[in-house]
Scaffold this motif. Structure first.
Motif, PDB file in Angstrom:
ATOM      1  N   CYS A  24       0.826  -1.216   0.000  1.00 20.38           N
ATOM      2  CA  CYS A  24       0.000   0.000   0.000  1.00 20.38           C
ATOM      3  C   CYS A  24       0.856   1.261   0.000  1.00 20.38           C
ATOM      4  O   CYS A  24       0.440   2.295  -0.516  1.00 20.38           O
ATOM      5  N   ALA A  32      -7.420   0.084  -1.704  1.00 19.65           N
ATOM      6  CA  ALA A  32      -8.546  -0.766  -2.106  1.00 19.65           C
ATOM      7  C   ALA A  32      -8.100  -1.849  -3.083  1.00 19.65           C
ATOM      8  O   ALA A  32      -8.504  -3.016  -2.963  1.00 19.65           O
ATOM      9  N   ALA A  35      -5.934  -4.458  -1.219  1.00 20.16           N
ATOM     10  CA  ALA A  35      -6.780  -5.289  -0.365  1.00 20.16           C
ATOM     11  C   ALA A  35      -7.569  -6.293  -1.198  1.00 20.16           C
ATOM     12  O   ALA A  35      -7.645  -7.482  -0.849  1.00 20.16           O
ATOM     13  N   ALA A  42     -11.068  -3.567   2.258  1.00 24.05           N
ATOM     14  CA  ALA A  42     -10.178  -2.399   2.337  1.00 24.05           C
ATOM     15  C   ALA A  42     -10.220  -1.745   3.710  1.00 24.05           C
ATOM     16  O   ALA A  42      -9.209  -1.207   4.175  1.00 24.05           O
TER      17      ALA A  42
END
Length: 114
Positions: A24, A32, A35, A42
């Motif tokens: 991330c 998002a 995830a 998320a």
């Protein structure tokens, strides 16, 4: 009620959490999307990032800066002026307009009252 399945909380290893947080933090990465690629909601990843101190900081808002405005002398009322007053709730707008420019006042009022 026998048909209902009991839901169990999923557990993730520290290594997997660290790997996802690192993904991330990559430039251009979407929390998002990362995830979703791991099959995790998320919101869960956002929570991990917040706990790890990796969440993006909130944008700092500028502080209020007081400004001193010198008082203006009251406008001289010309005998040949139109006084235009508009009230909307607690707000009152008062304009003194030269009589020679009455047509412009009409246009101003039309735009204002749209």
């Amino acid at each position: 009620m026998d048909a209902q399945k009991s839901r169990k909380r999923r557990r993730y290893s520290r290594e997997l959490k660290d790997q996802i947080i690192a993904e991330c933090d990559a430039p251009g990465a979407s929390v998002a999307r990362v995830a979703l690629s791991h099959g995790i909601n998320a919101n869960i990843v956002h929570g991990w990032r917040k706990l790890a101190g990796h969440a993006k900081p909130a944008v700092a808002r500028p502080e209020f800066v007081p400004v001193a405005v010198a008082p203006m002398a009251p406008a001289r009322v010309d005998e040949r002026a139109v006084e235009f007053e508009l009230r909307r709730g607690a707000v009152t707008l008062k304009v003194l307009w030269p009589l020679a420019a009455a047509a412009e006042l009409a246009a101003f009022a039309r735009e204002l009252l749209r």
